[in-house]
Design a protein around this motif. Structure first.
Motif, short mmCIF file in Angstrom:
data_model
loop_
_atom_site.label_atom_id
_atom_site.label_comp_id
_atom_site.label_asym_id
_atom_site.label_seq_id
_atom_site.Cartn_x
_atom_site.Cartn_y
_atom_site.Cartn_z
N ALA A 199 -5.08 -0.86 -7.23
CA ALA A 199 -4.01 -0.11 -6.51
C ALA A 199 -5.10 0.49 -5.28
N LEU A 200 -6.29 1.13 -5.58
CA LEU A 200 -6.93 1.73 -4.66
C LEU A 200 -7.71 0.56 -3.56
N ILE A 201 -7.85 -0.62 -4.23
CA ILE A 201 -8.46 -1.27 -3.49
C ILE A 201 -7.28 -1.77 -2.32
N LEU A 202 -6.32 -2.07 -2.83
CA LEU A 202 -5.12 -2.45 -1.80
C LEU A 202 -4.59 -1.30 -0.89
N ILE A 203 -4.65 -0.44 -1.24
CA ILE A 203 -4.44 0.99 -0.50
C ILE A 203 -5.53 0.97 0.80
N GLY A 204 -6.71 0.58 0.49
CA GLY A 204 -7.98 0.50 1.51
C GLY A 204 -7.47 -0.61 2.42
N LYS A 205 -7.30 -1.75 1.95
CA LYS A 205 -6.65 -2.95 2.62
C LYS A 205 -5.74 -2.58 3.42
N ALA A 206 -4.91 -1.81 3.04
CA ALA A 206 -3.52 -1.53 3.91
C ALA A 206 -4.09 -0.37 5.05
N GLY B 138 0.66 -1.34 0.00
CA GLY B 138 0.08 0.20 0.00
C GLY B 138 0.80 1.29 -0.10
N PHE B 139 1.83 1.26 0.78
CA PHE B 139 2.64 2.21 0.88
C PHE B 139 3.40 2.74 -0.39
N ALA B 140 4.05 1.61 -1.15
CA ALA B 140 4.66 1.78 -2.31
C ALA B 140 3.58 2.05 -3.46
N LEU B 141 2.38 1.87 -3.73
CA LEU B 141 1.29 2.06 -4.24
C LEU B 141 0.96 3.61 -4.28
N VAL B 142 0.88 4.19 -2.96
CA VAL B 142 0.43 5.59 -2.61
C VAL B 142 1.68 6.63 -3.12
N LEU B 143 2.92 6.03 -3.01
CA LEU B 143 4.16 6.81 -3.35
C LEU B 143 4.07 6.98 -4.96
N VAL B 144 3.74 5.78 -5.63
CA VAL B 144 3.75 5.98 -7.21
C VAL B 144 2.49 7.11 -7.34
N LEU B 145 1.46 7.02 -6.79
CA LEU B 145 0.32 7.80 -6.97
C LEU B 145 1.03 9.35 -6.79
#
Length: 382
Positions: free
Chosen positions: A362-369, A336-343
């Motif tokens: 990615a948004l789903i995994l950020i919510g799960k994180a 989740g951190f890596a994906l938010v950093l990419v965004l």
């Protein structure tokens, strides 16, 4: 549909509102504020009811998704391995059809195969509904590929996001297939930012997951010492790399810079608080591209003013900080951190809301994180 399932779960009592993280609610409030700000901008410029309805539908297809998918990830039992395997399978099919894309410009196949009939429902442009084999880079005359994205840099963005999701696949064979497929997209899209994002995000995410290890701090101390000893040389090297980055596609860099200058000047002088309400095409200088495009912050300032930019900045950077703190807890938080950093990185190169329909996993995994970590105290290892 996923958001509807969330409300069904809540209505039937199988899930509780208490399971929804505070940051998801903040994101919901911020995206709802985007709609109110949009209406205010339309009212200020007297754009009419029809245009307001059209823009509101555009909000629902973009900004609303940025709130709804994290909600689904936080509440529903969507497993990381399922998303990782699906992403790797997409990488596999990319490799399967890759030869067709590669030979298309050299054997005379058309650039565009067809435009979906769904184009009649509206949208930012026909490129969102078109099946395009390749494009020819203006000026250079060389082919460039965009695969299932509306344009090549967007394909590079999605490739970077999916590489970090594919990294969570447990089966080595599938993981390598996913890596290969999306690295091919990143390279063939010829997106400079995609390669930079991989080089920057991967080591930062790796370090954030090990920030509580003593040896990492010793390694960091050695790095700081080297920076102190060779700071001038490093600064000169970074400046040269930045120059090479811009000159690699000079026309694109020039247009992007001009779009940014126009957006800032008109935002500050014409619509500081609520923006202009709609996107406008720029002059011939920027090849009639929409003002504020290729940059979430310039786009928000022009269309929704300073309040719109704040509405994105608050949930985005709070989420980044939260997941940076919890990245050491487990795979889902680290991903989740890596994906938010990419965004965050791509918010300076793309309009995030327009591409939400592509990077929704990615948004789903950020919510799960966010949901995987208790509201207070230290994170729990997953």
């Amino acid at each position: 549909m996923l958001a509807a399932l969330v409300f069904v779960e809540l209505y039937l009592g199988r899930k509780s509102l208490a399971t929804i993280p505070a940051l998801v609610w903040i994101c919901f409030a911020a995206m709802a504020a985007m709609l109110v700000i949009l209406w205010a901008g339309h009212s200020n410029f007297s754009l009419g009811t029809a245009q307001t309805i059209k823009s509101s539908i555009g909000w629902a297809k973009g900004w609303a998704l940025i709130a709804l998918f994290p909600l689904a990830g936080a509440v529903l039992d969507i497993r990381l391995p399922v998303i990782a395997r699906a992403v790797c399978q997409l990488g596999m099919w990319t490799l399967v059809i890759l030869p067709l894309f590669l030979v298309a410009p050299f054997v005379g196949l058309p650039e565009m195969l067809w435009v979906s009939p769904l184009r009649v429902v509206g949208g930012p442009g026909p490129e969102y509904f078109a099946t395009i084999l390749y494009t020819i880079e203006p000026g250079a005359g060389t082919p460039r590929w965009q695969f299932f994205a509306p344009w090549s840099p967007a394909a590079g963005m999605v490739a970077v996001i999916y590489i970090f999701i594919a990294a969570q696949e447990q089966n080595l064979s599938w993981r390598l297939v996913g890596f290969a497929g999306f690295l091919a997209i990143a390279l063939l899209s010829q997106s400079r930012l995609a390669l930079v994002a991989i080089a920057i995000v991967a080591p930062i995410a790796w370090a954030a997951a090990r920030v509580d290890r003593g040896w990492l701090w010793w390694l960091g101390a050695a790095g700081v010492l080297l920076v102190g000893l060779f700071g001038l040389e490093l600064a000169a090297g970074i400046e040269q790399l930045a120059s090479d980055f811009s000159s690699a596609r000079a026309d694109s860099s020039r247009v992007r810079a001009a779009l940014g200058r126009i957006a800032l000047e008109r935002w500050e002088n014409e619509a500081f608080w609520f923006g202009h309400g709609i996107v406008e095409n720029g002059p011939h200088l920027v090849e009639y591209m929409p003002i504020g495009s290729h940059h979430s912050w310039y786009g928000l300032l022009f269309v929704k003013g300073i309040l719109g930019a704040i509405a994105l900045a608050v949930p985005l950077f709070l989420t980044l900080g939260r997941l940076a703190w919890t990245a050491r807890a487990g795979a889902i938080q680290r991903t989740g951190f890596a994906l938010v950093l990419v965004l965050v990185l791509y918010s300076f190169g793309e309009n995030l809301e327009i591409l939400a329909y592509l990077f929704w996993p990615a948004l789903i995994l950020i919510g799960k994180a966010l949901a995987a970590t208790p509201a207070g105290g230290m994170p729990v290892t997953q």
